[in-house]
Enzyme design. Structure first.
Site, PDB file in Angstrom:
ATOM      1  N   ASP A   1      -8.065 -10.182  -0.892  1.00 17.43           N
ATOM      2  CA  ASP A   1      -7.970 -10.146   0.568  1.00 17.43           C
ATOM      3  C   ASP A   1      -9.042 -11.002   1.228  1.00 17.43           C
ATOM      4  O   ASP A   1      -8.960 -11.279   2.432  1.00 17.43           O
ATOM      5  CB  ASP A   1      -8.074  -8.712   1.077  1.00 17.43           C
ATOM      6  CG  ASP A   1      -6.724  -8.028   1.153  1.00 17.43           C
ATOM      7  OD1 ASP A   1      -5.709  -8.669   0.853  1.00 17.43           O
ATOM      8  OD2 ASP A   1      -6.681  -6.832   1.512  1.00 17.43           O
TER       9      ASP A   1
ATOM     10  N   GLU B   1      -7.968  -5.961  -4.781  1.00 17.11           N
ATOM     11  CA  GLU B   1      -8.270  -5.989  -3.350  1.00 17.11           C
ATOM     12  C   GLU B   1      -9.133  -7.168  -2.935  1.00 17.11           C
ATOM     13  O   GLU B   1      -9.085  -7.604  -1.773  1.00 17.11           O
ATOM     14  CB  GLU B   1      -8.961  -4.680  -2.958  1.00 17.11           C
ATOM     15  CG  GLU B   1      -8.674  -4.245  -1.556  1.00 17.11           C
ATOM     16  CD  GLU B   1      -7.205  -3.903  -1.374  1.00 17.11           C
ATOM     17  OE1 GLU B   1      -6.581  -4.495  -0.473  1.00 17.11           O
ATOM     18  OE2 GLU B   1      -6.685  -3.057  -2.108  1.00 17.11           O
TER      19      GLU B   1
ATOM     20  N   THR C   1       0.872  -1.176   0.000  1.00 18.06           N
ATOM     21  CA  THR C   1       0.000   0.000   0.000  1.00 18.06           C
ATOM     22  C   THR C   1       0.903   1.217   0.000  1.00 18.06           C
ATOM     23  O   THR C   1       2.105   1.122  -0.238  1.00 18.06           O
ATOM     24  CB  THR C   1      -0.891   0.035   1.252  1.00 18.06           C
ATOM     25  OG1 THR C   1      -0.047   0.215   2.401  1.00 18.06           O
ATOM     26  CG2 THR C   1      -1.684  -1.220   1.449  1.00 18.06           C
TER      27      THR C   1
ATOM     28  N   SER D   1      -5.480  -5.075   6.586  1.00 13.13           N
ATOM     29  CA  SER D   1      -4.502  -4.909   7.667  1.00 13.13           C
ATOM     30  C   SER D   1      -4.038  -3.464   7.805  1.00 13.13           C
ATOM     31  O   SER D   1      -3.163  -3.179   8.624  1.00 13.13           O
ATOM     32  CB  SER D   1      -3.281  -5.800   7.407  1.00 13.13           C
ATOM     33  OG  SER D   1      -3.628  -7.160   7.440  1.00 13.13           O
TER      34      SER D   1
ATOM     35  N   THR E   1      -4.504   2.091  -1.086  1.00 17.02           N
ATOM     36  CA  THR E   1      -3.869   0.938  -1.725  1.00 17.02           C
ATOM     37  C   THR E   1      -4.569   0.531  -3.005  1.00 17.02           C
ATOM     38  O   THR E   1      -5.737   0.880  -3.217  1.00 17.02           O
ATOM     39  CB  THR E   1      -3.879  -0.257  -0.748  1.00 17.02           C
ATOM     40  OG1 THR E   1      -3.200  -1.364  -1.310  1.00 17.02           O
ATOM     41  CG2 THR E   1      -5.299  -0.664  -0.410  1.00 17.02           C
TER      42      THR E   1
END
Length: 831
Positions: free
Chosen positions: A453, A450, A411, A474, A429
């Site tokens: 994730d 993304e 990120t 995170s 990010t």
């Protein structure tokens, strides 16, 4: 008092006109120009910015210098990172912002995390019952979530900023259009994605030069992104989520622009225009734990950063880390983070889809219970999850096991503070370095990956894929306040799941071990995330510290570096310190608005207190000049664009051409001791001079010297209050008279009837004249106590802005103190 505005220096001043790039459909590399200076630490006053890139830090600083606040500067910094660091974070992704409001003392957060398209099914990442290989998941439409960054910017500016999106994007748009100097990090990250970019027409056209990565030292432009930013500046954020740009995003997701003949398997997504149109950025409460007398604020679900860092700190609260040997501190860091990751993996996800026991995870009682697992030797991994529900306000079942999958992306993080004490810690990010690797054709940015994730397991209790859901993150933007609620530090990092352990270790280094923020950032790092081993940088793994940890049973896995922290610390003497990495990832960039020289002197108890903006806060200049009984006059006496102070004693005027104490620059005698004195630029030459009023006669002198009047005019009645201003914006001041709440304006320096008659304010108000918006025309404001009601047009009606400055008993002054073309306030306090 109106003068021609002088535009502040822009980020792209380093881009020589001869080297400017024309807008084209593809980037071009050319000869290098000098980039901004880059340093990892900067200490000073009036605001600070720390980011991964010098262009970005400089863009944020320029917004602060122009009077924007920390939120404005954070968006400007982020927009520039989308140009110069596009593989880490951009408008094709999402993020989390934690911000501290100095005026209320509150900490708030904004969730602009990417969201799964509505058609996503829980088994989307399975084929034949097995997970699709990660690299195939990443480089596909399946991984691309609905981007949230632009809605996040919109929300931040509307709720907490002061400037429009068109202004904060301007520098980034210009650099995207004209070009920036490629550095070694940009080249390396492009090369890391080279094979992917070559397989997509849009990515190769946007980011490659003749099919190769642009070389360090060349100048590189992204004219497509420049046009996208221009679109957002002109039409606003809705242009991203509706219309042609939204259609292009959907087309990229559902029919990725694969190069003919490419051998890569690229799966399509199912994003729709409705998914984009329905996206919202969310304003949320932060997480908070009390640690060693500090208040540590972070990001709540769907980020796991705030809960995991907070739980680990609560566990560590039970140890006196400051008195321990370094290897024991590292052992406890590893154990507390492994335990906290066990609970994170089991319980944290999108709260819109499941109950997350945030209260329980952050309770000291739960941390005390979990601490009992920790001894002198490393726990067997993976550690099982605990049961936070007895410590939570809700109801839930304890998890049986903790999933071990974790996000592995990168990120970007930036931290900003302004002169008023507002603070922003912002991580955003596109997930992996380069995101999905697929750019939106014609628009100059990559879409994220993304949604990788999510756990591929469709039955995962906390983080399974689902339409409309935001995947667990995170990201851990963090703000630390002291017990009284004053900012101590703010920081964050990129690095996938290692973000959490990096932020935890920086917090311990700074708050427990007494390191300065730059020292806390530079120290070697360890990351234990409840896997078989802990990653350790060479400064730990290959030293006696590593030997001591291995003796305790820790498996240390080699890693080049962990994280890439940026932050801001607030020093006890009133200075701010921006800090970034000195070495990791080739170092970051830290800047301050006003670098520290000698410590800033304390404000005098009386004298002149001047501010260059309309947002309150500490004075930009404070000094003593003249005597407390002097009459004060404000003007641009030397024609340099800056207003300064003169004082009058009888018929003598003591003029100071600079905003400082000391002797007068010159002395002038004009008029009689009992005259009413007026100041204005009567002939439009850029220099203010004097006039005196006797009854209805105004005697005007066009030079700053004694002698007879150059012009004598009659206007108004003997008892009228006289106002002076450039009512037409032609550079020449005229007069107006006030009777009660009625103002009679004469635009030319001649006798005759009023050109404009208007009503504004109340009869008892103190009336001020100034160019409040920098358009060259003076208008009115009224003062009531310490509140100022400003009107930007010479008409009646409600105030367009109401601001507070100084004390109700202050004598108020108006001037363009910094020569930017906008008048602001000063106050005078006498003993």
């Amino acid at each position: 008092m109106s003068h021609t505005p002088r535009r502040p220096w822009r980020t792209t001043a380093v881009l020589l006109p001869a080297l400017a790039l024309a807008v084209a459909s593809a980037p071009v590399a050319q000869a290098a120009v000098e980039p901004p200076d880059k340093q990892p630490t900067a200490t000073g006053y009036d605001g600070a910015v720390a980011s991964l890139d010098p262009y970005a830090s400089q863009a944020g600083r320029e917004i602060l210098r122009r009077g924007g606040n920390a939120v404005d500067a954070a968006v400007a910094t982020a927009a520039m990172l989308g140009v110069t660091r596009p593989y880490d974070g951009s408008i094709g992704g999402g993020g989390f912002m934690v911000l501290y409001q100095a005026d209320t003392g509150e900490v708030r957060t904004i969730d602009s995390r990417e969201e799964a398209w509505a058609a996503m099914e829980p088994d989307v990442f399975l084929e034949d019952g097995a997970p699709i290989p990660f690299d195939e998941r990443r480089v596909s439409g399946l991984s691309q979530g609905v981007p949230g960054v632009v809605r996040g910017w919109e929300h931040a500016l509307a709720e907490y900023g002061t400037l429009p999106l068109s202004e904060v994007l301007a520098d980034a748009q210009e650099v995207a259009e004209q070009g920036f100097v490629v550095d070694a990090e940009y080249q390396a990250r492009t090369e890391e994605n080279l094979e992917i970019f070559r397989d997509f027409t849009s990515s190769s056209e946007t980011f490659l030069v003749d099919g190769e990565a642009p070389r360090a030292g060349t100048t590189f432009a992204n004219p497509q992104l420049a046009e996208t930013y221009r679109l957002l500046m002109e039409e606003g954020p809705d242009a991203f989520y509706e219309g042609p740009l939204a259609e292009a995003i959907v087309a990229t997701n559902t029919a990725p622009p694969v190069v003919d003949g490419a051998e890569r398997t690229v799966r399509e997504g199912a994003m729709t225009l409705a998914d984009l149109a329905g996206y919202e950025a969310l304003d949320q409460d932060p997480t908070r734990v009390d640690y060693r007398g500090f208040q540590v604020f972070g990001m709540g679900p769907p980020s796991s950063g705030g809960t995991t860092v907070g739980e680990a700190l609560n566990i560590l609260e039970g140890y006196d880390l400051a008195d321990m040997d370094p290897d024991e501190v590292l052992h406890l860091l590893a154990e507390s983070s492994a335990v906290s990751f066990a609970d994170r993996n089991a319980y944290v996800g999108d709260e819109a889809f499941l109950d997350v026991p945030v209260t329980g995870l952050l309770s000291q009682g739960f941390a005390d219970e979990r601490r009992e697992l920790i001894g002198q030797s490393a726990l067997a991994r993976p550690v099982g999850p605990g049961d936070p529900w007895p410590y939570d306000d809700g109801e839930g079942a304890a998890a049986v096991e903790s999933a071990t999958a974790e996000d592995t992306g990168s990120t970007t993080h930036l931290t900003v503070a302004d002169r008023w004490g507002n603070v922003v810690s912002y991580t955003f990010t596109i997930e992996a370095i380069g995101g999905s690797g697929i750019a939106v054709p014609g628009y100059g940015f990559l879409l994220n990956n993304e949604l990788t994730d999510f756990e591929p397991d469709p039955d995962h209790p906390a983080n399974a894929p689902e339409g409309g859901k935001r995947p667990r993150s995170s990201m851990s933007p963090t703000i630390v306040l002291d017990a009284a609620g004053a900012p101590v530090a703010a920081f964050g990092s990129p690095g996938g799941a290692t973000i959490i352990t990096t932020v935890l270790q920086v917090a311990v280094n700074h708050l427990d071990l007494g390191m300065s923020l730059p020292e806390a950032i530079a120290a070697p790092r360890l990351s234990s995330r409840n896997g078989p081993g802990s990653q350790a940088e060479p400064g730990i793994r290959d030293t006696a510290l590593g030997d001591a940890l291995r003796a305790r049973g820790h498996q240390l896995d080699a890693v080049g570096y962990l994280g890439n922290v940026t932050g801001v610390a607030f020093l006890p003497d009133g200075r701010v310190q921006a800090a970034a990495e000195p070495l990791r990832a080739r170092g970051g960039s830290a800047v301050v608005v006003r670098p520290a020289g000698p410590p800033r002197p304390a404000e005098p108890p009386y004298g002149f207190f001047l501010t260059n903006t309309w947002r309150g806060g500490q004075a930009d200049a404070a000094f003593v000049y003249g005597r407390s009984t002097d009459e004060v006059l404000i003007g641009d006496w030397d024609g340099d664009g800056d207003d300064t102070i003169a004082v009058r004693r009888g018929a003598t005027f003591f003029i100071n051409d600079a905003l400082r104490p000391g002797a007068a620059t010159r002395e002038v005698v004009y008029g009689r001791p009992g005259d009413e004195v007026l100041v204005g630029d009567w002939d439009g030459n850029g220099t203010d001079t004097l006039a005196v009023r006797r009854g209805t006669a105004v005697h005007v002198r066009n030079s700053l010297s004694g002698g007879p009047a150059d012009v004598v005019l009659h206007y108004g009645r003997a008892g009228d209050e006289v106002l002076v201003g450039d009512w037409e914006g032609d550079g020449r001041d005229g007069v107006a008279v006030r009777r009660g709440a009625e103002v009679h304006v004469r635009s030319s320096l001649t006798s005759g009837p009023a050109d404009v008659v208007l009503r504004y304010g109340r009869p008892g108000d103190v009336v001020l004249v100034g160019d409040w918006d920098g358009d060259g025309r003076d208008t009115l404001a009224v003062r009531r106590g310490a509140a100022y009601h400003l009107r930007d047009t010479l008409t009646g009606g409600p105030a367009e802005r109401v601001v507070a400055y100084g004390r109700a008993t202050d004598e108020v002054l108006v001037g363009d103190w910094d020569g930017d073309g906008t008048d602001t306030l000063g106050v005078r306090r006498t003993p």
